[in-house]
Design a protein around this motif. Structure first.
Motif, mmCIF file in Angstrom:
data_model
loop_
_atom_site.group_PDB
_atom_site.id
_atom_site.type_symbol
_atom_site.label_atom_id
_atom_site.label_comp_id
_atom_site.label_asym_id
_atom_site.label_seq_id
_atom_site.Cartn_x
_atom_site.Cartn_y
_atom_site.Cartn_z
ATOM 1 N N THR A 277 0.841 -1.343 -0.477
ATOM 2 C CA THR A 277 0.282 0.167 0.206
ATOM 3 C C THR A 277 0.754 1.157 -0.596
ATOM 4 O OG1 THR A 277 0.314 0.069 2.277
ATOM 5 C CG2 THR A 277 -1.634 -1.142 1.278
ATOM 6 N N ILE A 278 2.352 1.260 -0.422
ATOM 7 C CA ILE A 278 3.011 2.299 0.240
ATOM 8 C C ILE A 278 3.149 2.438 -1.738
ATOM 9 C CG2 ILE A 278 5.674 2.691 0.014
ATOM 10 C CD1 ILE A 278 5.715 0.472 1.555
ATOM 11 N N GLY A 279 3.124 4.364 -1.466
ATOM 12 C CA GLY A 279 2.341 5.401 -2.136
ATOM 13 C C GLY A 279 3.657 5.652 -2.605
ATOM 14 N N VAL A 280 4.395 6.012 -4.438
ATOM 15 C CA VAL A 280 5.590 6.186 -4.918
ATOM 16 C C VAL A 280 5.319 7.452 -5.730
ATOM 17 C CG1 VAL A 280 7.017 4.366 -3.709
ATOM 18 C CG2 VAL A 280 6.258 4.931 -6.383
ATOM 19 N N GLY A 281 5.997 8.559 -5.690
ATOM 20 C CA GLY A 281 5.681 9.463 -7.506
ATOM 21 C C GLY A 281 6.956 9.786 -8.102
ATOM 22 N N LEU A 282 6.730 10.314 -8.888
ATOM 23 C CA LEU A 282 8.287 10.499 -9.901
ATOM 24 C C LEU A 282 9.361 10.684 -9.045
ATOM 25 C CD1 LEU A 282 6.597 11.687 -12.939
ATOM 26 C CD2 LEU A 282 7.371 9.917 -12.438
ATOM 27 N N ASP A 283 9.627 11.383 -8.037
ATOM 28 C CA ASP A 283 10.929 11.729 -6.547
ATOM 29 C C ASP A 283 11.377 10.593 -6.731
ATOM 30 O OD1 ASP A 283 12.022 12.890 -5.293
ATOM 31 O OD2 ASP A 283 11.224 14.368 -4.982
ATOM 32 N N SER A 284 10.658 9.584 -6.138
ATOM 33 C CA SER A 284 11.270 8.244 -5.552
ATOM 34 C C SER A 284 11.292 7.883 -7.069
ATOM 35 C CB SER A 284 10.309 7.757 -4.607
ATOM 36 O OG SER A 284 9.597 8.124 -3.476
ATOM 37 N N ILE A 285 11.016 7.814 -7.997
ATOM 38 C CA ILE A 285 11.442 6.518 -8.708
ATOM 39 C C ILE A 285 12.514 7.224 -9.959
ATOM 40 C CG2 ILE A 285 10.276 5.742 -11.635
ATOM 41 C CD1 ILE A 285 7.799 5.765 -9.785
ATOM 42 N N LEU A 286 12.427 8.373 -10.235
ATOM 43 C CA LEU A 286 13.865 9.901 -10.255
ATOM 44 C C LEU A 286 14.748 8.671 -9.220
ATOM 45 C CD1 LEU A 286 11.912 12.188 -12.015
ATOM 46 C CD2 LEU A 286 12.424 10.592 -13.244
ATOM 47 N N GLY A 287 14.676 9.471 -8.561
ATOM 48 C CA GLY A 287 16.340 8.719 -7.588
ATOM 49 C C GLY A 287 16.828 7.982 -7.754
ATOM 50 N N PHE A 288 16.103 6.515 -8.418
ATOM 51 C CA PHE A 288 17.090 5.480 -8.671
ATOM 52 C C PHE A 288 18.021 5.874 -9.262
ATOM 53 C CE2 PHE A 288 13.219 3.299 -6.546
ATOM 54 C CZ PHE A 288 14.106 2.638 -5.496
ATOM 55 N N LEU A 289 17.816 6.751 -10.063
ATOM 56 C CA LEU A 289 19.137 7.032 -10.992
ATOM 57 C C LEU A 289 20.172 8.061 -10.244
ATOM 58 C CD1 LEU A 289 16.884 8.833 -14.291
ATOM 59 C CD2 LEU A 289 17.645 6.615 -13.633
#
Length: 138
Positions: A49-61
């Motif tokens: 149920t953990i929500g993520v956004g573009l900030d978290s996704i782009l942070g993997f780069l």
């Protein structure tokens, strides 16, 4: 002591809900809420149920991802400034962004931090709180 109903027949006054007048910033705040949601919690991690956004996704780069998320964070601060948000609140928003960028740039730990910290959502809440305070003072 009697259990008979009271002979007082005067009706009770109706409750009146006080609705504040619409703010000229309502549409902007709604836009910023949607923007912060996209950046911080729009997508759900499958099986959780953990929500993520573009900030978290782009942070993997590495390096590039965190630098890319600085732009949207600065956009929120610039919009807040144009809305007349007080300097103290703008400084708190800047602090949130710097914390997000600083800790977020640490490999792995920063990625987990990005998911939990949600600086954009925090900053929109600061904007809304500041607008409420301004409205109460006027």
């Amino acid at each position: 002591m009697s259990l008979a109903p009271s002979m007082d027949t005067q009706p009770r006054p109706a409750r009146v809900e006080i609705v504040p007048p619409p703010s000229p910033h309502d549409a902007t705040v709604e836009h910023l809420e949607k923007f912060a949601d996209l950046m911080d919690r729009r997508f759900t991690i499958p099986g959780s149920t953990i929500g993520v956004g573009l900030d978290s996704i782009l942070g993997f780069l590495p390096v590039v991802g965190d630098a890319a998320t600085a732009g949207p964070g600065l956009y929120l601060i610039a919009r807040a400034h144009r809305m007349g948000i007080r300097k103290r609140t703008l400084l708190l928003m800047g602090k949130n962004l710097l914390i997000d960028l600083g800790v977020g740039s640490i490999p792995l730990l920063g990625d987990l931090f990005d998911i939990a910290f949600r600086s954009n959502v925090k900053n929109v809440e600061l904007i809304k709180r500041d607008l409420r305070k301004q409205a109460a003072l006027s």
